[in-house]
Enzyme design. Structure first.
Site, mmCIF file in Angstrom:
data_model
loop_
_atom_site.group_PDB
_atom_site.id
_atom_site.type_symbol
_atom_site.label_atom_id
_atom_site.label_comp_id
_atom_site.label_asym_id
_atom_site.label_seq_id
_atom_site.Cartn_x
_atom_site.Cartn_y
_atom_site.Cartn_z
ATOM 1 N N LYS A 1 26.747 -14.735 -33.541
ATOM 2 C CA LYS A 1 27.192 -15.984 -34.175
ATOM 3 C C LYS A 1 27.322 -15.831 -35.693
ATOM 4 C CE LYS A 1 23.750 -18.541 -32.658
ATOM 5 N NZ LYS A 1 22.870 -17.865 -31.720
ATOM 6 N N ARG B 1 20.784 -27.683 -30.070
ATOM 7 C CA ARG B 1 20.194 -26.763 -29.109
ATOM 8 C C ARG B 1 19.527 -27.527 -27.966
ATOM 9 N NH1 ARG B 1 19.367 -22.191 -33.287
ATOM 10 N NH2 ARG B 1 19.247 -20.350 -32.008
ATOM 11 N N ARG C 1 18.550 -5.336 -35.311
ATOM 12 C CA ARG C 1 19.169 -6.143 -36.362
ATOM 13 C C ARG C 1 18.356 -6.070 -37.663
ATOM 14 N NH1 ARG C 1 21.050 -12.174 -34.972
ATOM 15 N NH2 ARG C 1 18.856 -12.553 -34.541
ATOM 16 N N ARG D 1 13.981 -9.697 -39.316
ATOM 17 C CA ARG D 1 13.481 -11.062 -39.107
ATOM 18 C C ARG D 1 12.208 -11.023 -38.268
ATOM 19 N NH1 ARG D 1 18.193 -15.098 -37.093
ATOM 20 N NH2 ARG D 1 16.527 -15.692 -35.670
ATOM 21 N N ARG E 1 13.090 -16.559 -26.924
ATOM 22 C CA ARG E 1 14.249 -17.292 -27.448
ATOM 23 C C ARG E 1 15.372 -17.335 -26.406
ATOM 24 N NH1 ARG E 1 15.018 -13.663 -32.341
ATOM 25 N NH2 ARG E 1 16.856 -14.884 -32.836
HETATM 26 P P1 AMP Z 1 18.615 -18.747 -35.275
HETATM 27 O O1 AMP Z 1 18.670 -18.290 -36.687
HETATM 28 O O2 AMP Z 1 19.744 -19.655 -34.902
HETATM 29 O O3 AMP Z 1 18.407 -17.619 -34.296
HETATM 30 O O4 AMP Z 1 17.283 -19.652 -35.160
HETATM 31 C C1 AMP Z 1 15.999 -19.102 -35.395
HETATM 32 C C2 AMP Z 1 14.902 -20.041 -34.942
HETATM 33 O O5 AMP Z 1 14.986 -21.268 -35.675
HETATM 34 C C3 AMP Z 1 14.973 -20.472 -33.478
HETATM 35 O O6 AMP Z 1 14.380 -19.523 -32.616
HETATM 36 C C4 AMP Z 1 14.183 -21.786 -33.518
HETATM 37 O O7 AMP Z 1 12.788 -21.549 -33.603
HETATM 38 C C5 AMP Z 1 14.629 -22.375 -34.850
HETATM 39 N N1 AMP Z 1 15.835 -23.221 -34.686
HETATM 40 C C6 AMP Z 1 17.109 -22.937 -35.092
HETATM 41 N N2 AMP Z 1 17.962 -23.930 -34.778
HETATM 42 C C7 AMP Z 1 17.218 -24.877 -34.160
HETATM 43 C C8 AMP Z 1 17.500 -26.143 -33.577
HETATM 44 N N3 AMP Z 1 18.754 -26.648 -33.556
HETATM 45 N N4 AMP Z 1 16.470 -26.834 -33.020
HETATM 46 C C9 AMP Z 1 15.229 -26.360 -33.027
HETATM 47 N N5 AMP Z 1 14.877 -25.165 -33.542
HETATM 48 C C10 AMP Z 1 15.857 -24.426 -34.105
#
Ligand code: AMP
Length: 220
Positions: free
Chosen positions: A10, A86, A121, A149, A160
């Site tokens: 993404k 989400r 990554r 990360r 996740r």
């Molecule tokens: P990402 O960078 O999109 O992979 O998000 C990393 C982490 O942030 C996720 O595993 C969640 O813990 C949190 N997170 C990101 N977006 C959301 C969302 N829309 N709702 C809840 N938690 C989120």
């Protein structure tokens, strides 16, 4: 909107879309990481969930995203929302504000490929560039400063993935009318072209609609 399991690509695709279409990229994960970095109360709460690969509670996420969507740059240029909604509740919260995307991209990648992508990554903290040690190798002179990360371990990635799999269907219910599924197991360029083709067609048809509206208005 763009959605997909962790490491579906993404972030990489968002960079391309932003460059070509001039939208403002709003990544819920990036907004949360900025709160964590700044040590705010919201960030401290978010970190507890992010560290376990779980969703951060809506009381933190929903207003944070709504607030960003309301900023003038987003209103002027349009938005590309990444990693939000989400859950069905999150989708309902923005629908209440009248927010519905023109297109909802779902990037699909088999689970076994995703784990490999996640653990390889790395991010360059100086440029924000995301690399993969095998699939998108970083320049050699940046290697020493690259960081991983904290939720990009195999164990957290599996959590996740489960969260994504458990929620995706209820989110899609909100976006069936604009859903476009993309095969994210192709190389980066091919995934990018598939996305751009859809957006180009959308842009052409919306400018045609706009042209027709203006023509009708001037002949009335
Ligand atoms: P990402 O960078 O999109 O992979 O998000 C990393 C982490 O942030 C996720 O595993 C969640 O813990 C949190 N997170 C990101 N977006 C959301 C969302 N829309 N709702 C809840 N938690 C989120």
């Amino acid at each position: 909107m763009i959605s997909g399991p962790p490491a579906a690509g993404k972030g990489t695709q968002c960079e391309r879309i932003v460059e070509k279409f001039g939208l403002i990229h709003i990544s819920a994960g990036d907004l949360l990481r900025a709160e964590v970095e700044a040590g705010t109360a919201a960030g401290k709460l978010a970190a507890e969930y992010m560290n376990k690969g779980q969703l951060v509670p809506n009381k933190v996420v929903v207003d944070m995203v709504k607030h960003r969507l309301a900023q003038p740059d987003v209103q002027d240029q349009g938005w590309l929302l990444d990693g939000y909604p989400r859950s069905a509740d999150q989708a309902a919260a923005i629908l209440e504000e009248g927010i519905h995307p023109d297109v909802f991209f779902l990037i699909q990648v088999p689970d076994e490929d995703l784990i490999e992508r996640v653990v390889g990554r790395r991010m360059d903290p100086e440029t924000g560039q995301i690399y993969h040690l095998t699939f998108k190798p970083p320049p050699k002179d940046t290697l020493k400063r690259l960081i991983q990360r904290s939720d990009d371990t195999e164990e957290k990635a599996k959590a996740r993935l489960e969260v994504h799999a458990g929620n995706v269907a209820s989110v899609l219910d909100y976006y069936q009318d604009v859903l476009v599924e993309i095969d994210g197991s192709q190389d980066i360029g091919a995934v990018g072209s598939a996305i751009e083709d859809v957006l180009d067609t959308f842009q052409e048809s919306s400018s045609l609609d706009e042209f027709q509206r203006q023509a009708e208005a001037s002949s009335a």
